[in-house]
Design a protein around this motif. Structure first.
Motif, PDB file in Angstrom:
ATOM      1  N   VAL A 195      56.516  31.395   2.748  1.00 55.75           N
ATOM      2  CA  VAL A 195      55.205  31.971   2.439  1.00 55.75           C
ATOM      3  C   VAL A 195      54.468  32.251   3.746  1.00 55.75           C
ATOM      4  O   VAL A 195      54.177  31.339   4.524  1.00 55.75           O
ATOM      5  CB  VAL A 195      54.382  31.016   1.552  1.00 55.75           C
ATOM      6  CG1 VAL A 195      53.023  31.612   1.237  1.00 55.75           C
ATOM      7  CG2 VAL A 195      55.140  30.709   0.260  1.00 55.75           C
ATOM      8  N   CYS A 196      54.203  33.509   3.980  1.00 55.10           N
ATOM      9  CA  CYS A 196      53.512  33.923   5.208  1.00 55.10           C
ATOM     10  C   CYS A 196      52.142  33.261   5.272  1.00 55.10           C
ATOM     11  O   CYS A 196      51.424  33.176   4.272  1.00 55.10           O
ATOM     12  CB  CYS A 196      53.360  35.439   5.229  1.00 55.10           C
ATOM     13  SG  CYS A 196      52.532  36.069   6.701  1.00 55.10           S
ATOM     14  N   THR A 197      51.780  32.786   6.465  1.00 60.52           N
ATOM     15  CA  THR A 197      50.505  32.091   6.631  1.00 60.52           C
ATOM     16  C   THR A 197      49.323  33.049   6.737  1.00 60.52           C
ATOM     17  O   THR A 197      48.185  32.602   6.869  1.00 60.52           O
ATOM     18  CB  THR A 197      50.547  31.190   7.877  1.00 60.52           C
ATOM     19  OG1 THR A 197      50.903  31.994   9.011  1.00 60.52           O
ATOM     20  CG2 THR A 197      51.545  30.061   7.696  1.00 60.52           C
TER      21      THR A 197
ATOM     22  N   ALA B 244      53.722  43.460   8.660  1.00 63.80           N
ATOM     23  CA  ALA B 244      54.655  43.561   9.780  1.00 63.80           C
ATOM     24  C   ALA B 244      54.584  42.394  10.750  1.00 63.80           C
ATOM     25  O   ALA B 244      54.744  42.559  11.960  1.00 63.80           O
ATOM     26  CB  ALA B 244      54.458  44.881  10.529  1.00 63.80           C
ATOM     27  N   ALA B 245      54.349  41.199  10.237  1.00 61.21           N
ATOM     28  CA  ALA B 245      54.337  40.033  11.112  1.00 61.21           C
ATOM     29  C   ALA B 245      55.775  39.619  11.443  1.00 61.21           C
ATOM     30  O   ALA B 245      56.693  39.840  10.662  1.00 61.21           O
ATOM     31  CB  ALA B 245      53.614  38.871  10.443  1.00 61.21           C
ATOM     32  N   VAL B 246      55.926  39.030  12.606  1.00 61.72           N
ATOM     33  CA  VAL B 246      57.226  38.525  13.033  1.00 61.72           C
ATOM     34  C   VAL B 246      57.052  37.068  13.462  1.00 61.72           C
ATOM     35  O   VAL B 246      56.132  36.733  14.222  1.00 61.72           O
ATOM     36  CB  VAL B 246      57.790  39.356  14.214  1.00 61.72           C
ATOM     37  CG1 VAL B 246      59.130  38.794  14.672  1.00 61.72           C
ATOM     38  CG2 VAL B 246      57.924  40.820  13.821  1.00 61.72           C
TER      39      VAL B 246
ATOM     40  N   PRO C 156      49.276  39.402  12.265  1.00 62.05           N
ATOM     41  CA  PRO C 156      48.019  38.691  11.997  1.00 62.05           C
ATOM     42  C   PRO C 156      48.114  37.233  11.541  1.00 62.05           C
ATOM     43  O   PRO C 156      47.072  36.594  11.419  1.00 62.05           O
ATOM     44  CB  PRO C 156      47.397  39.546  10.884  1.00 62.05           C
ATOM     45  CG  PRO C 156      48.561  40.142  10.170  1.00 62.05           C
ATOM     46  CD  PRO C 156      49.613  40.359  11.227  1.00 62.05           C
ATOM     47  N   PRO C 157      49.290  36.669  11.255  1.00 65.62           N
ATOM     48  CA  PRO C 157      49.289  35.283  10.754  1.00 65.62           C
ATOM     49  C   PRO C 157      48.610  34.316  11.732  1.00 65.62           C
ATOM     50  O   PRO C 157      48.881  34.354  12.941  1.00 65.62           O
ATOM     51  CB  PRO C 157      50.770  34.941  10.586  1.00 65.62           C
ATOM     52  CG  PRO C 157      51.426  36.253  10.371  1.00 65.62           C
ATOM     53  CD  PRO C 157      50.653  37.221  11.253  1.00 65.62           C
ATOM     54  N   PRO C 158      47.770  33.435  11.213  1.00 62.16           N
ATOM     55  CA  PRO C 158      47.027  32.517  12.076  1.00 62.16           C
ATOM     56  C   PRO C 158      47.803  31.259  12.450  1.00 62.16           C
ATOM     57  O   PRO C 158      47.371  30.508  13.317  1.00 62.16           O
ATOM     58  CB  PRO C 158      45.816  32.142  11.219  1.00 62.16           C
ATOM     59  CG  PRO C 158      46.326  32.248   9.818  1.00 62.16           C
ATOM     60  CD  PRO C 158      47.345  33.344   9.822  1.00 62.16           C
TER      61      PRO C 158
HETATM   62  S1  FES Z   1      50.855  38.497   4.555  1.00 54.91           S
HETATM   63 FE1  FES Z   1      52.311  38.301   6.113  1.00 54.91          FE
HETATM   64  S2  FES Z   1      51.468  39.424   7.715  1.00 54.91           S
HETATM   65 FE2  FES Z   1      49.989  39.615   6.164  1.00 54.91          FE
END
Ligand code: FES
Length: 146
Positions: free
Chosen positions: A88-90, A111-113, A124-126
């Motif tokens: 789950v992306c933060t 497009a987070a890596v 953008p993930p914090p």
């Molecule tokens: S939900 Fe993953 S980058 Fe925005």
């Protein structure tokens, strides 16, 4: 004193009743999905400690997504052993995917890596992806929440 109970229902009273019933049904129909969205999901899903099926057949660099409790978790086999991170992306909670070729987790939403250790490389993930506990017992691999 006149008795209203003996009078037949008026047309206007009947229409008011239908209108009130329609308003009530519409309110319930809108409120229930709204509450289901806002209400925290009940804790459910699978067990909190999960054996990774087919772990011994995974090649180094290969990953697979499993469910631990109510969470999606990506298990990756590295040369030194297995590691597991929340899928789950933060940022906003989209599910990340493991990219074997680049050894990174990619989030399709913005497009987070994340690198192979779950740390944010770009986007953008914090925070990094939370890590899960991996225990290897013989040729079996178990993943559980920390
Ligand atoms: S939900 Fe993953 S980058 Fe925005």
């Amino acid at each position: 004193m006149p008795n209203d109970m003996n009078k037949p229902p008026s047309r206007r009273g009947f229409l008011d009743l239908i209108l009130a019933l329609g308003t009530f049904i519409t309110t319930v129909a809108v409120a229930i999905p709204g509450l289901m969205y806002l209400w925290p999901a009940a804790k459910g899903g699978g067990p909190d400690k999960v054996e990774v099926e087919g772990a011994s057949n995974m090649a180094p660099g290969q990953g697979k997504t499993i469910q631990v409790g109510s969470q999606a978790v990506v298990v990756v086999r590295h040369r030194g052993g297995f590691k597991a991170y929340s899928a789950v992306c933060t940022h906003l909670g989209c599910l990340v995917k493991w990219e074997q070729s680049s050894k990174s987790f990619l989030c399709p939403c913005h497009a987070a890596v994340f690198d192979e250790n779950g740390k944010v490389v770009s986007g953008p993930p914090p925070a990094p992806l939370p890590e899960f506990v991996v225990k290897e017992i013989g040729d079996k691999v178990f993943v559980s929440a920390a």
